[in-house]
Write an enzyme that holds these catalytic residues in place. Structure first.
Site, PDB file in Angstrom:
ATOM      1  N   ASN A 104       0.854  -1.183   0.000  1.00 54.51           N
ATOM      2  CA  ASN A 104       0.000   0.000   0.000  1.00 54.51           C
ATOM      3  C   ASN A 104       0.896   1.241   0.000  1.00 54.51           C
ATOM      4  OD1 ASN A 104       0.751   0.567   2.735  1.00 54.51           O
ATOM      5  ND2 ASN A 104      -0.880  -0.776   3.480  1.00 54.51           N
ATOM      6  N   ARG A 105       0.282   2.410  -0.073  1.00 54.65           N
ATOM      7  CA  ARG A 105       1.069   3.639  -0.194  1.00 54.65           C
ATOM      8  C   ARG A 105       2.019   3.818   0.987  1.00 54.65           C
ATOM      9  NH1 ARG A 105       1.241   8.064   2.164  1.00 54.65           N
ATOM     10  NH2 ARG A 105      -0.639   7.615   3.378  1.00 54.65           N
ATOM     11  N   LYS A 106       1.531   3.550   2.196  1.00 59.05           N
ATOM     12  CA  LYS A 106       2.372   3.716   3.380  1.00 59.05           C
ATOM     13  C   LYS A 106       3.549   2.745   3.353  1.00 59.05           C
ATOM     14  CE  LYS A 106       2.269   3.552   8.432  1.00 59.05           C
ATOM     15  NZ  LYS A 106       1.453   3.242   9.635  1.00 59.05           N
ATOM     16  N   GLU A 107       3.271   1.479   3.016  1.00 58.04           N
ATOM     17  CA  GLU A 107       4.335   0.476   2.958  1.00 58.04           C
ATOM     18  C   GLU A 107       5.364   0.821   1.884  1.00 58.04           C
ATOM     19  OE1 GLU A 107       1.762  -3.469   4.349  1.00 58.04           O
ATOM     20  OE2 GLU A 107       1.776  -2.827   2.250  1.00 58.04           O
ATOM     21  N   ASP A 120      -6.043  -8.681   0.957  1.00 59.23           N
ATOM     22  CA  ASP A 120      -6.078 -10.094   0.574  1.00 59.23           C
ATOM     23  C   ASP A 120      -6.924 -10.290  -0.675  1.00 59.23           C
ATOM     24  OD1 ASP A 120      -4.653 -10.623   2.946  1.00 59.23           O
ATOM     25  OD2 ASP A 120      -6.513 -10.839   4.083  1.00 59.23           O
TER      26      ASP A 120
END
Length: 496
Positions: free
Chosen positions: A211-214, A280
């Site tokens: 995701n964007r944060k990761e 998922d």
């Protein structure tokens, strides 16, 4: 710069139609998700905390288990490979997977290993507390050898591999790297739902889905804008040899970034109730689409639509092909031309998806041998009665029985292609019988449309539709227009 133009609907629906032939090998952390719902009516006398009065409890598979559940729910085959404990949570996961129809031979229950579980407590569907029971521990030598053995045994029967890393231990200490190397050697694509900051352990994977944060954490700084997403993804591609990166961006959709091109797909979520397990669903759907022949952008578009459906559900959610098809119709519109030509079972699924969206479905039928103004007028009138129109088309053999040995002039493939290209027609289904009764019974349209040369009591399938709560509509015909008349003029050499 990211391109924002969406792919056409045809490859998306074509890929979904192939899901049933795909087998996905899923390796990762299995988690038991518990959902306790209740009401809060008072504060505890023991401490300044609310008291939750339980009203119900459900359990579901989380982590890699939810990936498996989504794959099976979408009609494909999933093979889970993991190590869990011999505890109650582990037993529950094995039972749930077996009930789902997933294979369990690749699961190893080991004493001394705790199965991860997450308990979410909600008051009137508003989550107030999460309680986790877990022990983050890498696999020991015996567990690792067993997992690799199960993985190798299952790999030959799978088209694609997913590594679902929740950081609970299954893919730690080089296990992910070893599995990726095995996949590369076997020529099997491998997708990774990553965890943590160090993506070097996923080096060589076909793609990762942060995701964007990761994504920002992996490159050491926050990323927000399109160009920042692209730069960060390409930094990871260059450093770790990924073929491409699929970055999920919450309300801003998804970005598919390769070494030379990047595409952005806008979000499709209508109303967000719960994001539990949405990632998922995204990787499960993306893997199925990729294995079904979709390119990465088309696969991401399908996965994006899937994510938009499940965040509108509560709990660890999964979706069906019908829900996914409906979401794609909202986002990309109906299929066009030859991809609107369906068999009866595909048409039934499509009709169910349309009805799920609250759309009315109409049906008409005929030979439509040489298309003329009368046909076009009939189809336009039929489409005006409904939101979606399915056309039942007599097969070549059926036309010969009804019209004689010299017919049809145009074969069923050509007739279907021409009709599917009309704006009035949303789907064409060829039927072999002399009448469309069996097809009408399978589709159960809301509206059955025929020409005014019929009476309602002579319309095939009228009783079926009416008993199901539908209606029959007779529309005016264009005088003097018929295929038989057109053929007669051609034989006479007349154009009048």
């Amino acid at each position: 710069m990211i391109k924002h133009n969406p792919p056409s609907p045809e490859p998306l629906h074509r890929a979904i139609a192939r899901f049933g032939g795909v087998t996905v090998l899923v390796v990762g952390d299995l988690i038991l998700d518990r959902f306790v719902n209740g009401v809060i009516e008072r504060i505890s006398p023991e401490a300044p905390i609310p008291v939750l009065h339980g009203r119900g409890e459900t359990s579901a598979m989380g982590g890699a288990g939810n990936v498996v559940a989504n794959i099976v729910s979408l009609g494909a085959r999933a093979i889970p490979v993991s190590v869990i404990g011999t505890d109650t949570a582990g037993d529950s996961l094995v039972r749930m997977l077996a009930e789902l129809g997933a294979e369990t031979a690749g699961l190893s229950q080991q004493r001394g290993r705790m199965t991860s579980s997450k308990s979410r407590f909600s008051a009137l569907n508003q989550q107030v507390l999460r309680f986790d029971e877990e022990e983050i521990k890498p696999l020991d030598e015996t567990e690792r050898a067993g997992l690799i053995r199960h993985f190798r045994a299952a790999l030959a029967g799978a088209e694609i591999v997913i590594l679902s890393d929740y950081g609970k231990g299954i893919l730690l200490d080089g296990v992910a790297a070893e599995l990726i190397a095995i996949c590369r050697e076997a020529g099997k694509p491998v997708l990774v739902d990553p965890k943590g900051r160090d993506y070097a352990r996923y080096a060589g994977a076909t793609a990762i889905t942060p995701n964007r944060k990761e994504l920002g954490e992996a490159v050491g700084h926050a990323v927000f804008a399109d160009d920042e997403i692209v730069a960060a993804a390409r930094e990871l591609i260059s450093a770790h040899g990924f073929d491409f990166v699929v970055a999920t961006r919450s309300e801003k959709g998804m970005s598919v970034v390769g070494p030379d091109e990047a595409r952005h797909i806008a979000t499709q979520a209508r109303e967000v109730f719960d994001v539990s397990g949405a990632g998922d669903t995204v990787i499960a759907t993306f893997a199925l689409a990729l294995a079904s022949g979709a390119d990465p952008v088309a696969a991401a578009s399908i996965a994006n639509a899937a994510g938009g459906v499940v965040v509108g559900k509560r709990g660890t959610a999964r979706l069906t092909v019908e829900e996914l098809t409906g979401a794609l119709f909202r986002s990309h519109g109906p299929t066009a031309h030859k991809d609107a030509i369906l068999d009866a079972s595909s048409a039934a699924r499509m009709v169910a998806a349309w009805k799920e969206e609250g759309l009315s479905v109409g049906f008409t039928n005929g030979c439509f041998d040489i298309l003329h103004a009368g046909h076009v007028s009939l189809l336009h009138a039929a489409r005006s009665q409904c939101d979606r129109l399915v056309l039942g088309l007599n097969s070549d053999a059926s036309v010969r029985r009804l019209k004689g040995p010299g017919r049809p002039v145009n074969d069923q493939h050509d007739r279907a292609c021409v009709l599917a290209a009309l704006a009035s027609v949303d789907a064409v289904v060829v039927f072999e019988e002399d009448t469309p009764l069996a097809l009408i019974e399978a589709l159960l349209p809301d509206i059955l449309v025929k020409g005014a040369d019929y009476t309602i009591d002579t319309v095939v399938g009228a009783d079926v539709v009416q008993k199901a709560g539908g209606r029959v509509v007779l529309v005016d015909l264009v005088a003097g227009k018929s295929t038989t008349g057109t053929i007669g003029k051609l034989r006479a050499g007349s154009t009048s």
